[in-house]
Design a protein around this motif. Structure first.
Motif, mmCIF file in Angstrom:
data_model
loop_
_atom_site.group_PDB
_atom_site.id
_atom_site.type_symbol
_atom_site.label_atom_id
_atom_site.label_comp_id
_atom_site.label_asym_id
_atom_site.label_seq_id
_atom_site.Cartn_x
_atom_site.Cartn_y
_atom_site.Cartn_z
ATOM 1 N N ALA A 77 29.446 -50.191 -0.981
ATOM 2 C CA ALA A 77 29.231 -50.327 0.366
ATOM 3 C C ALA A 77 29.897 -49.034 0.679
ATOM 4 C CB ALA A 77 29.822 -51.560 0.836
ATOM 5 N N ALA A 78 30.984 -48.369 0.430
ATOM 6 C CA ALA A 78 31.609 -47.393 0.843
ATOM 7 C C ALA A 78 30.517 -45.939 0.382
ATOM 8 C CB ALA A 78 32.885 -47.073 0.115
ATOM 9 N N VAL A 79 30.096 -46.206 -0.843
ATOM 10 C CA VAL A 79 29.306 -45.044 -1.371
ATOM 11 C C VAL A 79 27.770 -44.856 -0.657
ATOM 12 C CG1 VAL A 79 27.951 -44.250 -3.309
ATOM 13 C CG2 VAL A 79 30.256 -44.893 -3.906
ATOM 14 N N SER A 80 27.473 -46.470 -0.337
ATOM 15 C CA SER A 80 26.311 -46.179 0.581
ATOM 16 C C SER A 80 26.226 -45.775 1.914
ATOM 17 C CB SER A 80 25.561 -47.583 0.459
ATOM 18 O OG SER A 80 24.422 -47.829 1.459
ATOM 19 N N ALA A 81 27.342 -45.959 2.558
ATOM 20 C CA ALA A 81 27.579 -45.529 3.927
ATOM 21 C C ALA A 81 27.888 -43.938 4.049
ATOM 22 C CB ALA A 81 29.004 -46.352 4.446
ATOM 23 N N ALA A 82 28.830 -43.614 2.910
ATOM 24 C CA ALA A 82 29.045 -42.441 2.917
ATOM 25 C C ALA A 82 27.914 -41.322 2.610
ATOM 26 C CB ALA A 82 30.271 -41.914 1.952
ATOM 27 N N SER A 83 26.999 -41.818 1.778
ATOM 28 C CA SER A 83 25.732 -41.196 1.412
ATOM 29 C C SER A 83 24.801 -41.045 2.844
ATOM 30 C CB SER A 83 24.998 -41.571 0.485
ATOM 31 O OG SER A 83 23.837 -40.995 0.081
ATOM 32 N N ALA A 84 24.730 -42.160 3.464
ATOM 33 C CA ALA A 84 23.909 -42.216 4.801
ATOM 34 C C ALA A 84 24.632 -41.298 5.747
ATOM 35 C CB ALA A 84 24.054 -43.658 5.148
ATOM 36 N N VAL A 85 25.990 -41.153 5.898
ATOM 37 C CA VAL A 85 26.414 -40.201 6.898
ATOM 38 C C VAL A 85 26.228 -38.953 6.553
ATOM 39 C CG1 VAL A 85 28.531 -39.634 8.144
ATOM 40 C CG2 VAL A 85 28.041 -41.822 7.816
ATOM 41 N N THR A 86 26.651 -38.455 5.417
ATOM 42 C CA THR A 86 26.439 -37.140 4.913
ATOM 43 C C THR A 86 25.010 -36.599 4.399
ATOM 44 O OG1 THR A 86 27.264 -37.517 2.493
ATOM 45 C CG2 THR A 86 28.958 -37.136 4.299
ATOM 46 N N GLY A 87 24.332 -37.407 3.944
ATOM 47 C CA GLY A 87 23.283 -37.037 3.480
ATOM 48 C C GLY A 87 23.195 -36.501 2.098
ATOM 49 N N VAL A 88 24.571 -36.737 1.495
ATOM 50 C CA VAL A 88 24.890 -36.191 0.161
ATOM 51 C C VAL A 88 24.285 -37.316 -1.063
ATOM 52 C CG1 VAL A 88 26.571 -35.425 -1.499
ATOM 53 C CG2 VAL A 88 26.490 -34.579 0.866
ATOM 54 N N LEU A 89 23.659 -36.967 -2.139
ATOM 55 C CA LEU A 89 23.436 -37.683 -3.155
ATOM 56 C C LEU A 89 22.540 -38.829 -2.733
ATOM 57 C CD1 LEU A 89 26.787 -37.649 -5.117
ATOM 58 C CD2 LEU A 89 24.470 -36.401 -5.470
ATOM 59 N N PRO A 90 21.412 -38.754 -1.964
ATOM 60 C CA PRO A 90 20.688 -40.180 -1.375
ATOM 61 C C PRO A 90 20.156 -40.924 -2.397
ATOM 62 C CG PRO A 90 19.265 -37.936 -1.270
ATOM 63 C CD PRO A 90 20.804 -37.497 -1.818
ATOM 64 N N GLY A 91 19.701 -40.487 -3.595
ATOM 65 C CA GLY A 91 19.511 -41.533 -4.579
ATOM 66 C C GLY A 91 20.466 -42.580 -5.125
ATOM 67 N N ILE A 92 21.575 -41.932 -5.254
ATOM 68 C CA ILE A 92 22.788 -42.733 -5.535
ATOM 69 C C ILE A 92 23.322 -43.753 -4.388
ATOM 70 C CG2 ILE A 92 25.530 -42.619 -6.079
ATOM 71 C CD1 ILE A 92 24.893 -40.104 -7.873
ATOM 72 N N GLY A 93 23.252 -43.056 -3.236
ATOM 73 C CA GLY A 93 23.391 -43.644 -1.891
ATOM 74 C C GLY A 93 22.749 -45.056 -2.042
ATOM 75 N N ARG A 94 21.213 -44.853 -2.087
ATOM 76 C CA ARG A 94 19.982 -45.884 -2.215
ATOM 77 C C ARG A 94 20.404 -46.844 -3.297
ATOM 78 N NH1 ARG A 94 16.050 -42.781 -3.088
ATOM 79 N NH2 ARG A 94 16.188 -42.067 -0.941
ATOM 80 N N LEU A 95 20.736 -46.624 -4.625
ATOM 81 C CA LEU A 95 21.324 -47.420 -5.528
ATOM 82 C C LEU A 95 22.289 -48.351 -5.131
ATOM 83 C CD1 LEU A 95 20.643 -45.516 -8.822
ATOM 84 C CD2 LEU A 95 19.252 -47.264 -7.884
ATOM 85 N N ALA A 96 23.442 -47.548 -4.617
ATOM 86 C CA ALA A 96 24.596 -48.390 -4.108
ATOM 87 C C ALA A 96 24.347 -49.421 -2.867
ATOM 88 C CB ALA A 96 25.699 -47.422 -3.641
ATOM 89 N N GLY A 97 23.335 -48.900 -2.068
ATOM 90 C CA GLY A 97 22.924 -49.825 -0.889
ATOM 91 C C GLY A 97 22.288 -51.201 -1.602
ATOM 92 N N ILE A 98 21.623 -50.802 -2.470
ATOM 93 C CA ILE A 98 20.832 -52.071 -3.087
ATOM 94 C C ILE A 98 21.760 -52.842 -3.985
ATOM 95 C CG2 ILE A 98 19.199 -52.779 -4.894
ATOM 96 C CD1 ILE A 98 17.523 -50.138 -4.678
#
Length: 307
Positions: free
Chosen positions: A118-139
């Motif tokens: 959840a932290a990785v997903s939120a961090a990616s959403a806020v910063t725009g960094v590593l969107p693919g990893i953020g999407r997988l973390a959100g799933i």
């Protein structure tokens, strides 16, 4: 000639224990740490699942709000748990083994990975960094969300505390419904009204589940339902029912009125807090009084002997 009615020659026995001590120890968990941990974990779980569904249905702003709520709720839940444990290392020690027969062990292994993804997903959403990893973390967080909503109910009902143990079939439904309304409360507060249609529907489902399960707790468990109706726990659960109903009513007007959306969100969140504190307090009260142990135990023995 009719037999003479028997008359008791002694006073009715009171339920006491040796040296006036309870039969069971009260739950050793701290307040408000553990009720907050129960509330925040449920909010985080429902928000993560809501975020995943929002992304799948093309609601990016709702997904963004829900990701932040999931990460914030999970992080705060871990903080509350660690504060109750006293040392951060004690939480880490709980992760040294995985024991499927232990709700505490399983719960620890749900909370730890959920908080991370959840932290990785939120961090990616806020910063725009590593969107693919953020999407997988959100799933991953979204898929773990339902377990986050309900594992704490299993954890409580697996104890010997009478009013929790007897409610093993109802507490997961109550916690799931309350988690839905709490997650909806955050979304109503922070997401645009144009994207909250599914949130309102989820909140209504959660409201129905919560009200039905609360009624079952208060009336369907025999003697051990009493702590859910009386004292501080009864007042908290009564307030939770009222706040949930108010939140549901206001949520229906959320798309047309911003004040209604805000008020509905606040009502849902307050209801979630009252529910968790009320359930926790009911368990504490049922452990204090020996009658909640003795009378159900005698009833079970009599039923077994008669069968």
């Amino acid at each position: 000639m009719s037999p003479r009615a028997e008359r008791s020659m002694v006073d009715r026995a009171e339920f006491t224990s040796y040296y006036g001590r309870p039969i069971l120890k009260e739950p050793a968990w701290k307040q408000p740490d553990v009720p907050l941990y129960l509330f925040l974990g449920g909010l985080a779980g429902s928000s993560a699942s809501m975020s995943l569904l929002a992304e799948l249905t093309g609601r990016p702003k709702l997904a963004h709000v829900a990701k932040l709520a999931a990460a914030g709720g999970a992080s705060a839940s871990v903080v509350a748990l660690v504060h109750d444990l006293g040392k951060p290392t004690r939480f880490l020690h709980m992760l040294r083994v995985f024991k499927p027969t232990s709700p505490l062990s399983v719960g620890s292994w749900i909370l730890a990975p959920f908080s991370g993804v959840a932290a990785v997903s939120a961090a990616s959403a806020v910063t725009g960094v590593l969107p693919g990893i953020g999407r997988l973390a959100g799933i991953a967080a979204g898929l773990l969300g339902p377990a986050m909503c309900t594992y704490t109910a299993v954890l409580l009902s697996d104890t010997a505390t009478p009013s929790w143990h007897a409610a093993h079939g109802d507490l997961p439904i109550l916690f799931a419904g309350s988690a839905l309304t709490s997650g909806a409360g955050v979304a109503l507060l922070a997401a645009p009204a144009s994207e909250t249609g599914p949130v309102v529907r989820a909140a209504l489902v959660g409201t129905a589940a919560e009200l039905i399960a609360t009624h079952r707790l208060e009336t369907g468990l025999g003697l051990v339902s009493e702590p859910y109706r009386t004292g501080r726990a009864g007042r908290l659960l009564k307030a939770a029912r009222a706040l949930t109903a108010v939140g549901a009513g206001l949520s229906l007007a959320a798309r047309r009125s911003r004040p209604a959306a805000v008020a509905g969100g606040v009502a849902f969140l307050a209801a979630g807090l009252c529910t968790r504190f009320g359930v926790y307090q009911a368990g504490v009260e049922s452990a204090k009084d020996p009658k909640y142990v003795v009378i159900p135990q005698r009833a079970r023995m009599a039923e077994r002997d008669s069968s």
